[in-house]
Write an enzyme that holds these catalytic residues in place. Structure first.
Site, PDB file in Angstrom:
ATOM      1  N   GLY A  15       0.831  -1.195   0.000  1.00 45.93           N
ATOM      2  CA  GLY A  15       0.000   0.000   0.000  1.00 45.93           C
ATOM      3  C   GLY A  15       0.864   1.243   0.000  1.00 45.93           C
TER       4      GLY A  15
ATOM      5  N   GLN B 172       3.305   9.876   0.748  1.00 46.95           N
ATOM      6  CA  GLN B 172       4.575   9.151   0.914  1.00 46.95           C
ATOM      7  C   GLN B 172       5.558   9.433  -0.222  1.00 46.95           C
ATOM      8  OE1 GLN B 172       2.405   5.259   1.995  1.00 46.95           O
ATOM      9  NE2 GLN B 172       4.353   5.056   3.014  1.00 46.95           N
TER      10      GLN B 172
ATOM     11  N   CYS C 225       5.861  -0.279   7.172  1.00 46.21           N
ATOM     12  CA  CYS C 225       5.508   0.874   6.346  1.00 46.21           C
ATOM     13  C   CYS C 225       6.710   1.256   5.497  1.00 46.21           C
ATOM     14  CB  CYS C 225       5.105   2.043   7.248  1.00 46.21           C
ATOM     15  SG  CYS C 225       4.659   3.530   6.357  1.00 46.21           S
ATOM     16  N   LEU C 226       6.464   1.567   4.232  1.00 43.62           N
ATOM     17  CA  LEU C 226       7.576   1.950   3.350  1.00 43.62           C
ATOM     18  C   LEU C 226       8.242   3.239   3.833  1.00 43.62           C
ATOM     19  CD1 LEU C 226       6.022   1.120  -0.154  1.00 43.62           C
ATOM     20  CD2 LEU C 226       7.688  -0.217   1.144  1.00 43.62           C
TER      21      LEU C 226
ATOM     22  N   HIS D 297      -4.475   1.654   7.650  1.00 42.40           N
ATOM     23  CA  HIS D 297      -3.084   2.123   7.754  1.00 42.40           C
ATOM     24  C   HIS D 297      -2.828   3.226   6.721  1.00 42.40           C
ATOM     25  CE1 HIS D 297       1.459   1.345   7.932  1.00 42.40           C
ATOM     26  NE2 HIS D 297       1.316   2.098   6.865  1.00 42.40           N
ATOM     27  N   GLU D 298      -3.260   2.979   5.476  1.00 39.94           N
ATOM     28  CA  GLU D 298      -3.026   3.967   4.415  1.00 39.94           C
ATOM     29  C   GLU D 298      -3.829   5.245   4.657  1.00 39.94           C
ATOM     30  OE1 GLU D 298      -0.573   3.498   2.585  1.00 39.94           O
ATOM     31  OE2 GLU D 298      -0.378   1.387   3.101  1.00 39.94           O
TER      32      GLU D 298
ATOM     33  N   HIS E 129      -2.232   7.750   6.812  1.00 40.12           N
ATOM     34  CA  HIS E 129      -1.241   8.607   6.141  1.00 40.12           C
ATOM     35  C   HIS E 129      -1.882   9.926   5.667  1.00 40.12           C
ATOM     36  CE1 HIS E 129       2.413   6.252   6.015  1.00 40.12           C
ATOM     37  NE2 HIS E 129       1.785   5.190   5.561  1.00 40.12           N
TER      38      HIS E 129
HETATM   39 ZN    ZN Z   1       2.558   3.297   5.627  1.00 34.43          ZN
END
Ligand code: ZN
Length: 172
Positions: free
Chosen positions: A46, A51, A94-95, A136-137, A140
């Site tokens: 995701g 991000q 998480c990236l 989660h996304e 962000h």
């Molecule tokens: Zn994330």
């Protein structure tokens, strides 16, 4: 499509509240294409637009496990309508918080209203990993990272580690 750079914590941009998209046009579709390529390249499931430094309420996801079987999902202006009372615990990563993982509790099911890649209004009933991932996304979009749910001590240890990594990296 073009691969973009993923911002990592600590970075003030990751704390911005993203703005709703007026309409899904060519520009937004190009952004979603880039986001998907960036996410696949980083082996993520995701990615939110912020991000890669774009403060728009756009998310891409693909939680398909099978190699070579891509199932991309696009969410523009997502809103959670119903959350289950029951929680589920998943080990999240998480990236933007590279190589850090922690168990996080979130509602096990939710309903999400959003616009798809073509700007069509859709509703998705999510459970399991899909429900966790979408929540989660969506965090962000509010400038929230999963480490914000941890104790102050745990969180500060992770942020310290990441800051150190950053200062050791030579920027070319
Ligand atoms: Zn994330």
């Amino acid at each position: 499509m073009a691969k973009r750079t993923i911002l990592t914590e600590p970075n003030k941009l990751l704390r911005i509240i993203s703005k709703p998209v007026d309409q899904v046009g060519k520009e937004e579709q190009k952004l979603m294409d880039d986001m998907l390529e960036t996410m696949y390249h980083a082996n993520g499931i995701g990615l939110a637009a912020i991000q890669i430094g774009v403060p728009k309420r756009i998310i891409v996801m693909d939680i398909s496990k099978e190699e070579g079987k891509k199932e991309p999902k696009y969410f523009v202006n997502p809103v959670i309508k119903n959350k289950d009372q029951l929680n589920n615990t998943y080990e999240e990563g998480c990236l933007s918080v590279p190589n850090q993982f922690a168990e996080i509790d979130r509602p096990s099911k939710c309903e999400v209203e959003y616009l798809d890649y073509f700007g069509k209004k859709k509703v998705l009933k999510a459970d399991g990993l899909l429900a966790t991932c979408i929540q989660h996304e969506m965090d962000h979009l509010e400038g929230i990272l999963f480490i914000d749910y941890l104790s102050k001590l745990k969180k500060s240890m992770i942020v310290k580690k990441l800051s150190k990594l950053k200062s050791n990296t030579t920027v070319l």
